[in-house]
Design an enzyme around this catalytic site. Structure first.
Site, short mmCIF file in Angstrom:
data_model
loop_
_atom_site.label_atom_id
_atom_site.label_comp_id
_atom_site.label_asym_id
_atom_site.label_seq_id
_atom_site.Cartn_x
_atom_site.Cartn_y
_atom_site.Cartn_z
N ASP A 7 0.81 -1.22 0.00
CA ASP A 7 0.00 0.00 0.00
C ASP A 7 0.84 1.27 0.00
O ASP A 7 0.43 2.31 0.53
CB ASP A 7 -0.96 0.02 1.22
CG ASP A 7 -1.90 -1.17 1.20
OD1 ASP A 7 -2.25 -1.62 0.10
OD2 ASP A 7 -2.27 -1.64 2.28
N GLY A 44 -4.62 -4.08 -3.89
CA GLY A 44 -5.62 -3.03 -4.15
C GLY A 44 -4.82 -1.79 -4.50
O GLY A 44 -4.20 -1.20 -3.63
N HIS A 45 -4.76 -1.46 -5.77
CA HIS A 45 -3.94 -0.34 -6.24
C HIS A 45 -4.85 0.82 -6.64
O HIS A 45 -5.65 0.70 -7.56
CB HIS A 45 -3.06 -0.79 -7.41
CG HIS A 45 -2.03 -1.81 -7.02
ND1 HIS A 45 -1.14 -2.35 -7.89
CD2 HIS A 45 -1.76 -2.37 -5.81
CE1 HIS A 45 -0.35 -3.21 -7.24
NE2 HIS A 45 -0.72 -3.24 -5.99
N GLN A 84 1.93 -5.96 -3.32
CA GLN A 84 2.39 -6.10 -1.93
C GLN A 84 3.69 -5.30 -1.75
O GLN A 84 3.86 -4.29 -2.41
CB GLN A 84 2.58 -7.59 -1.56
CG GLN A 84 1.28 -8.37 -1.45
CD GLN A 84 0.69 -8.78 -2.78
OE1 GLN A 84 1.34 -9.42 -3.58
NE2 GLN A 84 -0.55 -8.44 -3.04
N LYS A 128 1.77 2.22 -5.17
CA LYS A 128 2.30 1.69 -6.43
C LYS A 128 1.38 2.02 -7.61
O LYS A 128 1.85 2.43 -8.67
CB LYS A 128 2.48 0.16 -6.32
CG LYS A 128 3.47 -0.24 -5.24
CD LYS A 128 3.52 -1.74 -5.04
CE LYS A 128 2.30 -2.35 -4.41
NZ LYS A 128 2.06 -1.97 -2.99
P1 GDP Z 1 -0.79 0.46 -3.57
O1 GDP Z 1 -1.42 -0.80 -3.13
O2 GDP Z 1 0.69 0.49 -3.35
O3 GDP Z 1 -1.14 0.86 -4.98
O4 GDP Z 1 -1.38 1.60 -2.59
P2 GDP Z 1 -2.93 1.75 -2.15
O5 GDP Z 1 -3.70 2.27 -3.30
O6 GDP Z 1 -3.42 0.51 -1.50
O7 GDP Z 1 -2.79 2.81 -0.97
C1 GDP Z 1 -2.27 4.07 -1.18
C2 GDP Z 1 -3.34 5.08 -0.77
O8 GDP Z 1 -2.76 6.35 -0.62
C3 GDP Z 1 -4.43 5.26 -1.80
O9 GDP Z 1 -5.63 5.55 -1.15
C4 GDP Z 1 -3.95 6.45 -2.62
O10 GDP Z 1 -5.02 7.17 -3.22
C5 GDP Z 1 -3.30 7.27 -1.55
N1 GDP Z 1 -2.16 8.10 -1.97
C6 GDP Z 1 -1.21 7.80 -2.89
N2 GDP Z 1 -0.26 8.77 -2.90
C7 GDP Z 1 -0.62 9.68 -1.98
C8 GDP Z 1 -0.03 10.87 -1.51
O11 GDP Z 1 1.04 11.30 -1.92
N3 GDP Z 1 -0.71 11.55 -0.51
C9 GDP Z 1 -1.88 11.11 0.01
N4 GDP Z 1 -2.45 11.82 0.96
N5 GDP Z 1 -2.46 9.97 -0.42
C10 GDP Z 1 -1.83 9.25 -1.39
P1 IMO Z 2 -0.95 -4.06 -2.31
O1 IMO Z 2 -0.51 -4.60 -3.66
C1 IMO Z 2 -0.98 -4.59 2.02
C2 IMO Z 2 -1.04 -8.72 3.50
C3 IMO Z 2 -2.29 -9.18 4.22
C4 IMO Z 2 -1.68 -10.20 5.17
C5 IMO Z 2 -0.59 -10.84 4.32
C6 IMO Z 2 -0.98 -12.14 3.66
O2 IMO Z 2 -2.24 -3.34 -2.36
O3 IMO Z 2 0.15 -3.31 -1.66
P2 IMO Z 2 -2.54 -12.74 1.57
O4 IMO Z 2 -3.98 -12.46 1.31
O5 IMO Z 2 -1.61 -12.19 0.54
O6 IMO Z 2 -2.25 -14.18 1.85
O7 IMO Z 2 -2.22 -11.98 2.98
O8 IMO Z 2 -0.25 -9.88 3.33
N1 IMO Z 2 -1.27 -8.17 2.14
C7 IMO Z 2 -1.20 -6.86 1.84
N2 IMO Z 2 -1.02 -5.78 2.64
N3 IMO Z 2 -1.09 -4.44 0.67
C8 IMO Z 2 -1.26 -5.51 -0.13
O9 IMO Z 2 -1.26 -5.39 -1.47
C9 IMO Z 2 -1.36 -6.78 0.45
N4 IMO Z 2 -1.56 -8.02 -0.04
C10 IMO Z 2 -1.48 -8.85 1.01
O10 IMO Z 2 -2.92 -8.13 4.90
O11 IMO Z 2 -1.06 -9.54 6.24
MG MG Z 3 -2.91 -1.49 -1.84
#
Ligand code: GDP
Ligand code: IMO
Ligand code: MG
Length: 423
Positions: free
Chosen positions: A14, A41-42, A222, A17
């Site tokens: 998270d 979840g991107h 991840q 990416k």
């Molecule tokens: P990913 O899984 O690595 O793609 O990241 P996620 O989407 O799960 O989580 C990143 C969260 O931070 C999302 O809700 C984005 O909209 C938000 N986000 C990304 N970059 C920034 C930033 O620079 N500032 C803030 N406040 N939010 C951000």
């Molecule tokens: P993105 O791509 C954050 C965590 C789960 C759990 C562990 C194992 O959005 O960054 P799984 O379902 O893969 O067997 O769970 O990994 N986990 C993540 N945490 N971002 C993710 O993906 C994750 N995908 C799995 O919360 O701790």
């Molecule tokens: Mg994510």
């Protein structure tokens, strides 16, 4: 021969990416996922719209480029169908632009049930998985019992039935109660839906693209601390999330790797169980969670928050051979008086700077403290506007990590991204 640039998370996922892949996509002709599945979840935001992608590469929104789900990914056809249909409904038809590797493994409905059953059996020691069947699917891949996307083209029923029978026997032995009927029927619709996409020998396709001089970006899911080998085992996911995973997850040679973009938050989060040395349980941690909207994009779970951990980050930079760093969510710290960075751990009375074999709750982080910048960064357009204290934070991190921070993100929108020109 062109090379593949890899973008991956350096923390516990998270990091942001999806947003950065979308920002970088105009520089690439091909964007591809190489591991993980719908546990990811991107999130992407632009033009006032927000999208969360799970299995589909984050390159689909910019330009007419090619997107590939590589062999290292595990695919749930039902969740994929829901994701692709939602995108089509919002004007993003993917059937011509999205290709799926024959060698990607299928997440069966019974894999999801097994994920739930194994978690229940672990009780208090549960991993806190996303419940998407990731672990059981990779387990079947490695134990040579898996069903692959290419199998849907011939003899699928026999392979599916054999895998399902094995899973049902395990579920029975665990006394796990379930009703598969509705889920299985829906899932089969997902299998039919998949057939309209180009199901390809992706390793040949990608290597041919490289020979033709096409530019390829590999999107990690991840993060490094969730890697099956190098993460905080056993509280990890079941794939290699590190740079080397791009080689096995796409079928490219190690020498084909170009830049490695390592992405991290200006602080740190983790979702699910497992050790997290810099986790905060006070109002500072609560502020990070509230200001940063730290709730899982897949499960909605509250993310645990804490200070940046340079012991873990240095380890991630080393394992991945990171060539450029990307710092996200800098704006979340805009109001903080002081910014802390863990530069070492105190373990059994000793100071440790190399990431150890095992981390646990007895570790005490040793912090460096820097002054906060105390101003709104969200509308900044160029690094010329950065406050002095922020520049000091960036310089401190660069000196510690020995890699330049090339991009700074100051908000969730595509436009809130600042490319630094400094070397
Ligand atoms: P990913 O899984 O690595 O793609 O990241 P996620 O989407 O799960 O989580 C990143 C969260 O931070 C999302 O809700 C984005 O909209 C938000 N986000 C990304 N970059 C920034 C930033 O620079 N500032 C803030 N406040 N939010 C951000
Ligand atoms: P993105 O791509 C954050 C965590 C789960 C759990 C562990 C194992 O959005 O960054 P799984 O379902 O893969 O067997 O769970 O990994 N986990 C993540 N945490 N971002 C993710 O993906 C994750 N995908 C799995 O919360 O701790
Ligand atoms: Mg994510």
């Amino acid at each position: 021969m062109n090379s593949v640039d890899v973008l991956l998370g350096l923390q516990w996922g998270d990091e942001g990416k999806g947003k950065i892949v979308d920002v970088l996509t105009p520089n690439y002709e091909v964007v591809t996922r190489f591991q993980g599945g719908p546990n990811a979840g991107h999130t992407l935001e632009f033009n006032g719209e927000k999208y969360v992608l799970r299995s589909i590469p984050s390159g689909i929104f910019q330009g007419g480029n090619i997107n590939i789900i590589g062999n290292g990914v595990v695919l749930d056809p039902l969740l994929f169908k829901l994701e692709a249909e939602a995108l089509a409904a919002s004007g993003h038809d993917l059937t011509k632009r999205l290709h799926i590797s024959k060698k990607a493994h299928l997440i069966l409905p019974t894999h999801r049930l097994l994920d739930a059953a194994y978690e229940a059996a672990k009780g208090a020691g549960k991993i806190g998985t996303t419940g998407k069947g990731i672990g059981p699917t990779y387990t079947d891949k490695v134990s040579r019992n898996g069903v692959r996307v290419g199998d849907i083209l011939h003899n699928f029923d026999v392979k599916y039935a054999a895998a399902k029978a094995k899973h049902e026997a395990i579920l029975k032995s665990l006394n796990f109660e379930y009703d598969l009927t509705a889920l299985e029927a829906e899932w089969m619709q997902g299998i039919e839906y998949l057939k309209q996409f180009n199901i390809i020998d992706s390793e040949h396709v990608i290597n041919n693209y490289l020979k033709e001089g096409k530019s390829v970006l590999a999107e990690g899911a991840q993060g490094t601390m969730l890697d099956i080998d190098f993460g905080s085992y056993p509280f990890v996911t079941s794939s290699n999330t590190i740079c080397a995973g791009a080689c096995t997850g796409l079928g490219i040679a190690p020498r084909s790797i170009g830049d490695v973009f390592g992405i991290f938050k200006a602080y740190c989060t983790r979702v699910g169980s497992g050790p997290f040395p810099t986790e905060l349980f006070d109002e500072v941690g609560d502020a990070m969670c509230t200001i940063g909207h730290e709730f899982g994009s897949v499960t909605g779970r509250k993310r645990r928050c804490g200070w940046i951990d340079l012991v873990a980050l240095k380890y991630a930079v080393m394992i991945n051979g990171v060539t450029q760093l990307i710092m996200m969510k800098s704006d979340v710290l805009d109001t903080f008086e002081t910014i802390k960075c863990a530069v070492a751990y105190k373990m059994n009375g000793e100071e440790v700077t190399e990431f150890p074999y095992e981390i646990d709750d007895t570790i005490e982080p040793i912090y460096a403290e820097l002054p906060g910048w105390k101003c709104d960064m969200t509308k900044m357009q160029s690094e010329d506007e950065f406050p002095e204290e922020f520049n000091a934070y960036v310089s401190f991190l660069e000196a510690e990590l020995e890699v330049p921070i090339k991009i700074v993100s100051v908000g969730p929108d595509r436009d809130q991204t600042i490319i630094r020109y400094a070397e």
